[in-house]
Structures are given as C-alpha cells and as structure tokens.
Write an enzyme that holds these catalytic residues in place. Structure first.
Site, PDB file in Angstrom:
ATOM      1  N   ASP A 198       0.780  -1.211  -0.047  1.00 54.94           N
ATOM      2  CA  ASP A 198       0.000   0.068  -0.033  1.00 54.94           C
ATOM      3  C   ASP A 198       0.961   1.146  -0.171  1.00 54.94           C
ATOM      4  O   ASP A 198       0.405   2.337  -0.014  1.00 54.94           O
ATOM      5  CB  ASP A 198      -1.057  -0.053   1.110  1.00 54.94           C
ATOM      6  CG  ASP A 198      -0.440  -0.098   2.597  1.00 54.94           C
ATOM      7  OD1 ASP A 198       0.913  -0.267   2.535  1.00 54.94           O
ATOM      8  OD2 ASP A 198      -1.043   0.069   3.447  1.00 54.94           O
ATOM      9  N   LYS A 212      -1.608  -9.252   2.684  1.00 53.19           N
ATOM     10  CA  LYS A 212      -0.990  -8.775   3.771  1.00 53.19           C
ATOM     11  C   LYS A 212      -1.806  -8.093   4.540  1.00 53.19           C
ATOM     12  O   LYS A 212      -2.478  -7.212   4.146  1.00 53.19           O
ATOM     13  CB  LYS A 212       0.492  -8.467   3.548  1.00 53.19           C
ATOM     14  CG  LYS A 212       0.919  -7.774   4.819  1.00 53.19           C
ATOM     15  CD  LYS A 212       2.715  -7.444   4.471  1.00 53.19           C
ATOM     16  CE  LYS A 212       3.040  -6.346   3.758  1.00 53.19           C
ATOM     17  NZ  LYS A 212       2.553  -5.149   4.718  1.00 53.19           N
ATOM     18  N   GLU A 226      -1.791  -5.511   8.426  1.00 51.10           N
ATOM     19  CA  GLU A 226      -0.954  -5.151   9.554  1.00 51.10           C
ATOM     20  C   GLU A 226      -1.870  -5.307  10.736  1.00 51.10           C
ATOM     21  O   GLU A 226      -2.939  -5.260  10.936  1.00 51.10           O
ATOM     22  CB  GLU A 226      -0.763  -3.439   9.109  1.00 51.10           C
ATOM     23  CG  GLU A 226      -0.061  -3.195   8.145  1.00 51.10           C
ATOM     24  CD  GLU A 226       0.229  -1.503   7.836  1.00 51.10           C
ATOM     25  OE1 GLU A 226       0.007  -0.674   9.024  1.00 51.10           O
ATOM     26  OE2 GLU A 226       0.722  -1.368   6.712  1.00 51.10           O
ATOM     27  N   GLU A 256       8.698  -4.527  10.566  1.00 52.85           N
ATOM     28  CA  GLU A 256       9.300  -3.352  10.319  1.00 52.85           C
ATOM     29  C   GLU A 256       9.943  -2.407  11.447  1.00 52.85           C
ATOM     30  O   GLU A 256       9.291  -2.071  12.351  1.00 52.85           O
ATOM     31  CB  GLU A 256       8.199  -2.438   9.551  1.00 52.85           C
ATOM     32  CG  GLU A 256       8.698  -1.109   9.088  1.00 52.85           C
ATOM     33  CD  GLU A 256       7.622  -0.558   7.952  1.00 52.85           C
ATOM     34  OE1 GLU A 256       6.616  -1.266   7.685  1.00 52.85           O
ATOM     35  OE2 GLU A 256       8.022   0.486   7.443  1.00 52.85           O
TER      36      GLU A 256
HETATM   37  O1  KIV Z   1       3.571  -1.344   1.691  1.00 49.47           O
HETATM   38  C1  KIV Z   1       4.602  -1.500   1.726  1.00 49.47           C
HETATM   39  O2  KIV Z   1       5.547  -1.258   0.886  1.00 49.47           O
HETATM   40  C2  KIV Z   1       5.048  -2.254   2.842  1.00 49.47           C
HETATM   41  C3  KIV Z   1       6.639  -2.537   3.067  1.00 49.47           C
HETATM   42  C4  KIV Z   1       7.348  -1.279   3.495  1.00 49.47           C
HETATM   43  C5  KIV Z   1       6.900  -3.959   4.017  1.00 49.47           C
HETATM   44  O3  KIV Z   1       4.290  -2.985   3.468  1.00 49.47           O
END
Ligand code: KIV
Length: 279
Positions: A59, A128, A130, A197
């Site tokens: 994102d 993915k 968070e 991260e």
């Molecule tokens: O959105 C993204 O680029 C990420 C990376 C920083 C892992 O989540």
C-alpha cells in the site's frame, strides 16, 4: 490453449513458482528470502526476472505511485489495479498484496470480502495485513477461507496517526514483549510469514527464533529470514527518504533525469529524430 501454455511455463523448472510452502522450506534450510515491492507490469517484470522471491504490491503505492503523504488513502480498487498489472508480469515470484486501510479492521466478514476481491480480481497469491491482536478475527477468517495471509508488525504505517511518527518500534521492554507475543499469535492463527518493520535487531532475532514461519525484515537487522525494501527507494528514486536501514543500489533519479533532459535538448536543437529515425 493459452491457459495450458501458461500452466506449462509456471510448472516448468525455469519458472517454478515460489509458494508459501517453499518459503517455509527456505527458512528451515537457512536460505534467505528476498522481497521487493512493485506496483506495475514493467517493474513487476524486472523484479521477477531478477529472481526476487516475493513481490509485494504494497500500500506504499499510495506514497510512491499517487504521491500521498501516508498509505491511508489508497483504495481496494486501486490496489486491485496495481496487483493485476504485477501478476501479469510475475512468472516465478509469489505476489502478495496489501489489504488497504479500512478494508479489514472493522469486521472479519468485510475483511474476507476484501481479500476475496483481491484474489479473484487480480490473480494474486496472498494478502498482507497490518497488526496483531486487534485484527486476529480478520486474519483467522481469511486464512480459514484458504487465502494465505502475511502478517506485519512493528512499525505499521496504516496506524501512523495513532503513533504520530515513523520512529523505531518495540524499543521499550513492554512493547518488545507485546510484539514477541503477537508474533507467536500471528503464527498460531495461520499466517505463512510476517513482515517486521523498523524494530531493534535483537528483538527481530528473538521473534525469528521463536517461530517456524519466515520473518521478513525492513529495518529489522540481519537476523531475520528475509529482507524487503520499497523498490523505488532502493533504486534511488526517492531522495527525500533516507532512513538508516535503506541501501541505495543505484541513482535512478539521476539516470532518468539525464536521459529526459537530453531528449528535451535533442528535440529543441533538432538533433532528434535523425535520418535513420524516420520513415
Ligand atoms: O507497503 C509496503 O511497501 C510495505 C513494506 C514497507 C513492507 O508494507
């Protein structure tokens, strides 16, 4: 016929697709995992051909592609557009797509609907999300539907307004403890891997040693199972962003600027096109 051809390409040794299973094997064998972001067909193809294991349609498209200050504004439709372009280019890499802010936090049924849209409409291989405890129900519902989920802990940019800054996370003992618990939770509820991260290297090592699924670090030191960077940052296309963890592998900003300036000059000076460049 075309479908069969593609299937043959994918199952061919040359292209054998990275899977969530092969990533677990790589961890077991001590083989490091490489991951980079991409948001379009051209760069997706370059990343795939270079043999990177996972392409993340992050994102971060919100910042990199659209120029927003945060990752919050990017929509599900926009992520699907970026993801489907990358999927068309990726012959070997596993393509993971971020569920954007607001599409999985409020309830687990909405989370599943969002994940299904990404899988169905883009052809990606995994999503993915968070967070840990607070999105547990969403992760469980998505994995139970057979959709592979990658977790993301530590600095979680979708929560920027809660934290107020992009500084290193889990420095304090309490926060580190909570992160280590959430890493185990993420494994228990069925995620196939987890991004860590911007956390101290020691905490990342503890997390990595405590679970069987691979950890992919960004600003989390060397003792994780793999590394991820934002493509445009490592190519030197975003000079304003200079965190300690970022290694720049080229100065694409300069190369592109010089090429475009030269083209402009050549047009103005009537140097382009020449006799060989016309019909
Ligand atoms: O959105 C993204 O680029 C990420 C990376 C920083 C892992 O989540």
């Amino acid at each position: 016929m075309l479908f069969l051809q593609n299937m043959e390409d994918i199952t061919d040794k040359k292209y054998s697709r990275v899977t969530t299973k092969s990533l677990q094997e790589m961890k077991r064998n001590g083989q490091k995992i490489s991951m980079l972001t991409a948001y379009d067909y051209s760069f997706g193809g370059l990343v795939d051909k270079a043999g990177i294991d996972i392409i993340l349609v992050g994102d971060s498209a919100s910042n990199v592609m659209a120029g927003h200050e945060t990752t919050l504004p990017v929509t599900l439709d926009q992520m699907i557009y970026h993801a489907s372009s990358v999927v068309r280019a990726a012959k070997r890499a596993l393509v993971v797509v971020d569920l954007p802010f607001g599409t999985y936090q409020s309830d687990s049924k909405e989370a599943l609907r969002s994940a299904i849209r990404i899988m169905k409409e883009s052809g990606a291989h995994a999503v993915k999300v968070e967070g840990g405890e607070q999105v547990k129900d969403s992760i469980e519902r998505i994995t139970q539907a057979g959709i592979p989920v990658m977790g993301h802990l530590g600095l979680t940019p979708q929560s920027i307004y809660k934290f107020g800054s992009y500084t290193v996370r889990a420095r304090e003992e309490n926060e580190a403890k909570q992160l280590l618990n959430e890493v185990k939770l993420i494994e228990k509820i069925g995620c196939f891997g987890i991004v860590l991260e911007k956390i101290p290297a020691l905490v990342a090592k503890k997390a990595t040693d405590s679970i069987k699924i691979p950890t992919i670090g960004i600003g989390a030191g060397a003792n994780v199972d793999g590394q991820v960077l934002v493509l445009h940052d490592m190519l030197g296309m975003n000079k304003e962003f200079s965190p300690r963890f970022l290694r720049r592998y080229c100065d694409l900003d300069k190369i592109i600027h010089e090429a475009i300036s030269q083209y402009g000059k050549d047009v103005k000076s009537k140097n382009f096109p020449n006799e060989n460049e016309q019909y």
